[in-house]
Design an enzyme around this catalytic site. Structure first.
Site, short mmCIF file in Angstrom:
data_model
loop_
_atom_site.label_atom_id
_atom_site.label_comp_id
_atom_site.label_asym_id
_atom_site.label_seq_id
_atom_site.Cartn_x
_atom_site.Cartn_y
_atom_site.Cartn_z
N LYS A 14 -13.87 1.18 -3.90
CA LYS A 14 -15.02 1.64 -2.95
C LYS A 14 -15.86 2.58 -3.63
O LYS A 14 -17.17 2.33 -3.28
CB LYS A 14 -14.36 2.57 -1.77
CG LYS A 14 -13.22 1.82 -0.92
CD LYS A 14 -12.69 2.78 -0.12
CE LYS A 14 -11.61 2.31 0.86
NZ LYS A 14 -11.14 3.31 2.10
N HIS B 64 6.99 -26.69 3.34
CA HIS B 64 6.07 -28.05 2.94
C HIS B 64 5.05 -27.45 2.12
O HIS B 64 4.07 -28.08 1.62
CB HIS B 64 5.72 -28.67 4.02
CG HIS B 64 6.83 -29.12 4.89
ND1 HIS B 64 7.25 -30.54 4.84
CD2 HIS B 64 7.29 -29.11 6.01
CE1 HIS B 64 8.14 -30.80 5.68
NE2 HIS B 64 8.25 -29.87 6.51
N GLU C 212 0.69 -1.19 0.07
CA GLU C 212 -0.02 0.14 0.03
C GLU C 212 0.88 1.27 0.12
O GLU C 212 0.44 2.37 -0.59
CB GLU C 212 -0.81 -0.06 1.21
CG GLU C 212 -2.08 0.92 1.12
CD GLU C 212 -3.01 0.71 2.41
OE1 GLU C 212 -4.31 0.00 1.77
OE2 GLU C 212 -2.96 1.28 3.43
#
Length: 559
Positions: free
Chosen positions: A523, A394, A363
């Site tokens: 948004k 793993h 960000e």
């Protein structure tokens, strides 16, 4: 010490000088080709001591990066050309280095000692900060010792922090990381707009013993307010409307909106517009952390960050850990062209740290426009990802070792664990971390793989075929950050290191690391689509994909 704001002017760097330094660095990379890290260790027996830095018990080992003394000198020249020290000092002096929002960037002030002074616009910030900290500590002590009670007179047992982004990632990560110091109420975190998140959390709680912390600077964040409204309805349905004031507190600067929600100003903890969300864990946003670990441990957390702040502010360029860390990050991203970096804490309690860094880093430095309004001519911030070791071994280490992309790795290691009775198990963790770091650097040649296969009894023809599959190119750059023990102080210092590293990388890229305009468009479009999805408005001016998706969703819902 007394700090004073030096005004809003921010110097513009000499782009010609910076470009010349960058081209010199690139010519150096082309001339010497891909560095063989293994050769450096053979040729320089002091490679480790020459390519590592210390800050008390904090060790930064970058000896397994493909750099030479010449590389470091050219990187230092780049830092000088970018005016890294000048920009650093501008932040510490309170200049409005967040140029697009015309704000100072002063999360560093949040961890200053109480006896210091930091003047900004005629106000001593430290005085205000210490006042909020004292309020937090008083409230935290009351909840922790049981003197603060819910509406029915019962002790608070569970805390639910409702926030998103910096109001969630930091508090959740730190609370989990400091579990050995957690002697307060149980802490839960709700962030997602998915109703399952709040529903699953509430399903195991008792309303009479639950306290909600609503964390939102503006108190308008859509996801946070939606979850808060569900929580409020839950409390009212079980305990009555009058219970809201005893079961909700707010961390916000919007006192009017907090009051409208039903939370009294005496239960509101404020913070300031010069605190960015992803840098807010040091502020009242960290209240849930204090509730978990207590005020004294929270202050140790702040002191750890302040320790790194002092080092960043005063250490010379060549000995400055955040600056060296940033220069190597820039080298990997811009000069070498590595598109991502993996952060692997060999500490299960830091499992959430990579996700926290994703916001802090991506960000901040996921930008395409420079401070002077020009499109960047080189790549900006990398993709940041990772998981805890040994789990990652793993899952995705296969790609780190044998994938076609070179991905620099940043290992985080603590010398000791908290569980002294399980010390042999912790040795296994440390051994695995050191082994992975060495394996990435050393690799295994085809010939060594073939010999190993022959020695194991496999015939020559099959050994020849398998050797390629069992070989590792090696020469994969990795760094190691080592501290003694995962304490509040150590965690504060680690987070501050990454904050400053990301800031310096932003300086080198000539971008504003403290805004986040890229999150706004989504948004806005969500606000437009929500009433359409609910059938309150008709669709118009939509692309065929969005229209098709809306139609499919509504049809499957039977609307």
């Amino acid at each position: 010490m007394r700090y004073k704001s030096m005004g809003d002017s921010l110097s513009i760097r000499n782009e010609k000088a910076f470009e010349a330094a960058l081209q010199a660095l690139r010519r150096h990379a082309i001339k010497d080709g891909v560095y063989d890290i293994r050769r450096h260790f053979i040729e320089d027996e002091q490679r480790f001591s020459n390519f590592s830095l210390n800050l008390d018990d904090f060790l930064f080992d970058f000896s397994k990066c493909g750099v030479t003394f010449k590389t470091l000198q050219l990187l230092d020249d780049l830092a000088v050309a970018a005016d890294v020290l000048g920009r650093r000092d501008a932040m510490f002096s309170g200049k409005a280095i967040n140029t697009t929002e015309k704000r100072s960037v002063l999360h560093i002030a949040l961890r200053l000692p109480a006896d210091e002074v930091f003047m900004l616009d005629g106000t001593d910030l430290v005085h205000d900060i210490q006042g909020v900290l004292a309020d937090m500590e008083r409230f935290s002590d009351m909840v922790r010792d049981g003197s603060y009670k819910g509406n029915s007179g019962e002790k608070i047992i569970d805390i639910v922090n409702i926030g998103i982004g910096g109001s969630d990632l930091g508090p959740a990560m730190v609370t989990y990381a400091l579990k050995p110091y957690h002697d307060g109420p149980n802490c839960h975190f709700v962030s997602n707009a998915d109703s399952a998140h709040i529903s699953d959390t509430l399903s195991v709680l008792n309303p009479a013993t639950t306290l909600f912390v609503i964390a939102s600077k503006t108190f308008t964040t859509a996801e946070t307010i939606a979850n808060a409204q569900v929580a409020r309805q839950w409390i009212m349905s079980h305990l009555g409307k009058e219970a809201v004031c005893k079961h909700f507190i707010a961390v916000s600067s919007a006192l009017d909106k907090v009051a409208e929600f039903g939370i009294d100003s005496s239960r509101t903890f404020r913070f300031w517009d010069w605190v960015g969300g992803r840098y807010s864990i040091w502020s009242a946003i960290g209240l849930v952390v204090m509730l978990a670990i207590g005020g004294q441990n929270f202050r140790q957390f702040l002191e750890g960050a302040q320790h790194m702040d002092r080092h960043f502010k005063t250490a010379p360029l060549r000995k400055n850990i955040p600056i060296r860390f940033a220069l190597l990050g820039f080298w990997h991203r811009v000069v070498c062209g590595y598109a991502s970096r993996a952060v692997i804490p060999y500490a299960q309690r830091l499992a959430r740290f990579p996700a926290y860094l994703q916001q802090l880093d991506m960000e901040s430095n996921g930008k395409q426009v420079s401070l002077d309004g020009k499109t960047l001519t080189f790549s900006s911030g990398p993709v940041v990802w990772g998981d805890s070791g040994t789990n990652g071994q793993h899952a995705f280490f296969q790609l780190l070792h044998q994938g076609t992309d070179v991905i620099p790795v940043e290992f985080i290691l603590f010398i000791k664990g908290h569980e002294q009775n399980l010390h042999p198990m912790y040795d296994m963790l440390v051994a695995n971390c050191l082994a992975q770091s060495k394996a990435l650097m050393k690799g295994r040649s085809v010939e060594d793989a073939r010999r190993m296969l022959l020695k194991s009894g496999i015939d020559e023809r099959e050994s020849e075929n398998l050797a390629l599959h069992k070989s590792f190119a090696g020469n994969r750059p990795n760094m190691m950050l080592v501290q003694d023990l995962l304490t509040p102080f150590a965690l504060g210092r680690l987070i501050a290191l990454y904050e400053h590293r990301i800031f310096v990388e932003g300086i080198l890229m000539n971008i504003n690391s403290f805004d986040q305009w890229g999150v706004e468009l989504g948004k806005e479009l969500a606000n437009e689509l929500l009433p359409i999805l609910r059938g309150e408005n008709k669709t118009n001016n939509r692309d065929s994909s969005t229209l098709g998706l809306l139609a499919h969703i509504q049809a499957r819902r039977g609307e």
